[in-house]
Write a protein that holds these residues in place. Sequence first.
Motif: not given
Length: 184
Positions: A65-70, A62-63
């Motif tokens: 994926e959040a970094v990739e989205r950002k 989840a972390q």
Amino acid sequence: MVDSLRDQLLKSGIVKQLKEEKRQLPPSKPIARSFKGKPPHKPKPAPSDAEMDLAKAYAIRAQIEAVERKRAEQEAAEQARLKRERKEKVQKLLEGQVLNKADAEQIRHFEYGGKIRRVYVDALQLADLNIGKLGVVQTGGRYLLVNQAVAHQVRDIDPHSVALLVDPANAGVDEDGIPNDLMW
């Protein structure tokens, strides 16, 4: 005499005794409930190491994926900023350079963006456009007729904005081998 660990910590001053600790609450009494045939809820057993590893793996994923989205959002914002800057440069360059005439009656068709487009020109502009002295630049949904030098400057800023610029070396023949004077 052996003091308890608690007493030793209190004497050393590391731990201060709180007033709330002095107050002792009366022990709570279990409440008798009728379950009407259902067994009482049993507490879940402590999660095993495998379940903890799975939970950690999901948290790490989840972390990531959040970094990739950002990162993707930042990249998209940067691309939008660059596109906006290119568009502003093209607009400034085109100020006072547009050669479109309101009374032009002839139509010069050309392919741009996978579709057949058109620009209205007069006879002299049509001849100059077909030999590469003039070019067509697309901006703001309009097709603007400009001289060759301005079209090259626009191409340097944003190559996708140049809708039509005939190469003077191939000015007599279309890419299909059809003479340009036979264009629609």
